[in-house]
Design a protein around this motif. Structure first.
Motif, short mmCIF file in Angstrom:
data_model
loop_
_atom_site.label_atom_id
_atom_site.label_comp_id
_atom_site.label_asym_id
_atom_site.label_seq_id
_atom_site.Cartn_x
_atom_site.Cartn_y
_atom_site.Cartn_z
N UNK A 1 -8.99 8.64 -15.01
CA UNK A 1 -9.29 7.82 -16.18
C UNK A 1 -9.92 6.49 -15.80
N UNK A 2 -10.06 6.24 -14.49
CA UNK A 2 -10.73 5.04 -14.03
C UNK A 2 -9.89 3.78 -14.07
N UNK A 3 -8.62 3.88 -14.41
CA UNK A 3 -7.78 2.68 -14.45
C UNK A 3 -7.32 2.30 -13.05
N UNK A 4 -7.06 1.02 -12.85
CA UNK A 4 -6.62 0.55 -11.54
C UNK A 4 -5.29 1.19 -11.15
N UNK A 5 -4.39 1.38 -12.14
CA UNK A 5 -3.09 1.97 -11.84
C UNK A 5 -3.24 3.40 -11.32
N UNK A 6 -4.08 4.18 -12.00
CA UNK A 6 -4.28 5.57 -11.58
C UNK A 6 -4.90 5.64 -10.19
N UNK A 7 -5.90 4.82 -9.96
CA UNK A 7 -6.58 4.85 -8.67
C UNK A 7 -5.65 4.39 -7.55
N UNK A 8 -4.89 3.33 -7.78
CA UNK A 8 -3.99 2.81 -6.75
C UNK A 8 -2.94 3.86 -6.34
N UNK A 9 -2.45 4.63 -7.31
CA UNK A 9 -1.44 5.65 -7.01
C UNK A 9 -2.00 6.76 -6.13
N UNK A 10 -3.31 6.93 -6.11
CA UNK A 10 -3.91 7.94 -5.24
C UNK A 10 -3.95 7.49 -3.78
N UNK B 1 -7.96 -7.01 -5.45
CA UNK B 1 -6.85 -7.97 -5.34
C UNK B 1 -5.67 -7.40 -4.58
N UNK B 2 -5.44 -6.09 -4.71
CA UNK B 2 -4.30 -5.48 -4.03
C UNK B 2 -4.68 -4.90 -2.67
#
Length: 277
Positions: A75-84, A105-106
């Motif tokens: 879905x392109x959200x930062x949360x989804x990408x970071x979890x990968x 930033x993270x």
């Protein structure tokens, strides 16, 4: 052997191992842009790309959509990408800005790609993607094949038809953009150049009609009717000059080897126009 020698050897081994990993390239790549989706797929190993953008699965936007459907779309959200837990994220310069900023930033590595504004840009982006993913040789081979086919397709006719590639909101293809590069290579002159329009200038329908271009191109039909897109079906366009609807604009959107298919189609169209003069 001195006592420090094993330490030096171990350190050298760690440095060599890190260099080897860097050369191998990232193993967990996420793409957030339809153009980087396709560039990454062209050079990546199977399984190297974790996810692509939703537009990567849409044949109206991605010339390689059929192949990209084998890769999940996020879905392109930062949360989804970071979890990968990606070790590399590739994105466009102007897309998913909030996501990109949050990922940086993270501490997640993000590489941005500017849109291809020319055929040279398309080649350069392909080479850069190969370098980033650890497949420089593969990208170089694709770039060489790109160059060879482009040279084969490029025409320099004595008479170049003036072509209006008409877009919603009275826009037309700029002679300096990727679409202009496609038309130039096919032996055509974009109407924006013939009329002296600067990039971003609009072309009112009335002025297009008065200019009497040799050929008029419009994109594929839109699913949702709107005043901006209804303009492309105006009967005056067909009455002004030969009107041709491009079956799919996906090859025109991103600079990939598929762009050469658009050049081939335009060259065939120009030759057909010549045959009827």
């Amino acid at each position: 052997m001195r006592r420090s020698d094993p330490i030096k050897l171990a350190a050298a081994g760690l440095i060599w191992g890190a260099a080897a990993l860097a050369q191998a390239g990232p193993s967990r790549v996420v793409s957030l842009n339809v153009c980087t989706d396709q560039l990454a797929w062209l050079v990546a190993d199977p399984g190297q790309i974790l996810s692509v953008s939703p537009l990567g699965h849409d044949p109206r936007s991605a010339a390689l959509a059929d192949a990209l459907r084998a890769i999940p779309a996020s879905d392109g959200s930062a949360e989804t990408v970071a979890l990968m837990q990606p070790d590399l994220v590739v994105a466009g310069s102007y897309t998913a800005r909030a996501t990109v900023q949050m990922l940086e930033r993270i501490g997640i590595r993000v590489e941005r790609f500017a849109p291809a504004r020319s055929l040279d840009d398309a080649r350069a982006n392909l080479i850069r993607m190969g370098d980033l993913l650890g497949h420089a040789d593969r990208a170089a081979a694709l770039a060489n094949a790109f160059d060879a086919r482009l040279a084969e397709l490029t025409d320099a006719p004595e008479t170049r038809p003036v072509v209006a590639y008409y877009l919603p909101f009275n826009e037309t293809a700029s002679g300096e953009g990727l679409a202009g590069g496609i038309l130039h290579a096919a032996g055509m002159t974009p109407i924006s150049e013939a009329l002296g329009l600067a990039g971003g200038d609009r072309l009112p329908l009335e002025r297009l009609v008065l200019a009497q271009p040799d050929l008029i191109l419009v994109g594929p039909a839109y699913d949702s009717p709107a005043q901006a897109t209804d303009l492309l079906a105006h009967p005056v366009l067909a009455a002004t000059g030969p009107l041709h609807r491009i079956a799919s604009s996906a090859a025109w959107i991103c600079g990939t080897p598929a762009t050469l298919d658009a050049i081939a189609a335009m060259r065939d169209l120009r030759r057909d126009w010549e045959a009827h003069q």
